[in-house]
Enzyme design. Structure first.
Site, short mmCIF file in Angstrom:
data_model
loop_
_atom_site.label_atom_id
_atom_site.label_comp_id
_atom_site.label_asym_id
_atom_site.label_seq_id
_atom_site.Cartn_x
_atom_site.Cartn_y
_atom_site.Cartn_z
N ASP A 1 0.08 -1.16 0.12
CA ASP A 1 -0.10 -0.13 -0.19
C ASP A 1 1.07 1.27 0.13
O ASP A 1 2.02 0.89 -0.03
CB ASP A 1 -0.82 0.00 1.26
N GLY A 2 -0.05 2.64 -0.13
CA GLY A 2 1.12 3.11 0.22
C GLY A 2 0.52 4.71 1.01
O GLY A 2 0.17 3.55 1.98
N ALA A 3 1.13 5.54 1.19
CA ALA A 3 0.91 6.06 2.86
C ALA A 3 1.23 8.01 2.16
O ALA A 3 1.63 8.37 1.45
CB ALA A 3 1.74 5.81 3.56
N GLY B 1 -6.85 8.66 1.30
CA GLY B 1 -7.74 8.19 0.51
C GLY B 1 -8.81 8.05 0.20
O GLY B 1 -9.45 7.27 -0.31
N GLU C 1 -8.27 -0.73 5.01
CA GLU C 1 -6.46 -0.41 4.05
C GLU C 1 -6.28 -1.30 6.19
O GLU C 1 -4.72 -2.02 6.29
CB GLU C 1 -5.92 0.62 4.15
N LYS D 1 6.31 12.31 0.73
CA LYS D 1 5.62 11.18 1.90
C LYS D 1 6.47 11.58 3.24
O LYS D 1 6.19 12.18 3.90
CB LYS D 1 5.42 10.64 1.28
O1 LIG Z 1 -6.54 5.99 2.11
C1 LIG Z 1 -5.74 6.10 1.21
C2 LIG Z 1 -4.22 5.21 0.86
O2 LIG Z 1 -3.58 5.21 2.75
C3 LIG Z 1 -3.92 5.87 0.36
O3 LIG Z 1 -1.93 4.42 0.85
C4 LIG Z 1 -2.97 6.63 0.86
O4 LIG Z 1 -3.54 8.04 0.78
C5 LIG Z 1 -2.38 7.63 -0.13
O5 LIG Z 1 -2.54 7.92 -1.46
P1 LIG Z 1 -1.68 8.59 -2.62
O6 LIG Z 1 -0.93 6.44 -3.25
O7 LIG Z 1 -1.89 8.76 -3.74
O8 LIG Z 1 -0.75 9.28 -2.24
#
Ligand SMILES: O=C[C@H](O)[C@H](O)[C@H](O)COP(=O)(O)O
Length: 206
Positions: free
Chosen positions: A134-136, A150, A156, A174
């Site tokens: 996953d991202g953060a 998001g 998650e 980030k």
């Molecule tokens: O709810 C969304 C998640 O926690 C995403 O991993 C986080 O918001 C990062 O999103 P992005 O990859 O678009 O920066």
């Protein structure tokens, strides 16, 4: 116990790096920072300035190297996770990866994965996940995270909690010196059950 790894490509054009201690992703080459027995950070060198999307894709491709045949994979949500899902779809379509099952953390991710013919399941049917990626939203030097901007925080966290290993993919936009560093609202997800009770508890925090 789940372990957490963090993958971050270094960009030479970062505006955040000067806020970070020099020991935070200082690498000229890929290295592993062992911060605890179960938390690692990886940082890949970038040869030339890249766009944020290119950085996300680079880190996502690296994270997908953890995926092996037969695994149940937790699929994150949002833009970075979309690169992860895209790479998994590519590997499956070319036969470089086989026999994986994804557990998506949002409708968006589910739809993307289905469009790429990634076999999907749920925690109900696959309560044990080998690896979640996953991202953060924010990462501090201790590798503590802000997630959920998001809108997929609860799912998650459920998927992460069911996972043996959790790989977090971030580009260096980030990185913060302390959580909340971007001055944005902290994501909190409240379930409908007794929401007023939780509202009061949240208000008491401030
Ligand atoms: O709810 C969304 C998640 O926690 C995403 O991993 C986080 O918001 C990062 O999103 P992005 O990859 O678009 O920066």
């Amino acid at each position: 116990m789940a372990s957490l790894s963090l993958i971050s490509p270094q960009s030479p054009c970062s505006t955040l790096r000067h806020h970070l201690p020099s020991t935070f992703f200082p690498n000229p080459t890929i290295r592993i920072r062992q911060t605890s027995p179960s938390i690692k950070a990886f940082s890949a060198p970038i040869p030339s300035p890249l766009t944020q999307d290119e950085l996300k894709k680079l880190a996502a491709d690296k994270a997908v190297e953890y995926v092996q045949r037969g695994m149940v994979i937790g699929l994150g949500t949002c833009s970075t996770a979309a690169f992860i899902v895209s790479k998994l779809g590519e590997l499956l379509s070319t036969g470089q990866l086989t026999n994986i099952i994804g557990v998506p953390t949002s409708k968006r991710t589910e739809e993307q994965a289905l469009s790429l013919n990634i076999p999907l399941s749920t925690l109900d049917n696959h309560p044990h996940i080998d690896l979640a990626i996953d991202g953060a939203d924010e990462v501090d030097p201790n590798l503590d995270l802000v997630k959920g901007r998001g809108g997929a925080l609860l799912r998650e966290k459920m998927v992460k909690a069911a996972s043996d290993k959790f790989v977090v993919v971030v580009d260096d936009s980030k990185l913060v010196s302390g959580l909340g560093g971007f001055g944005l609202a902290m994501p909190v997800e409240v379930v409908q059950f007794c929401w007023k009770y939780n509202l009061v508890r949240l208000q008491e925090l401030f």
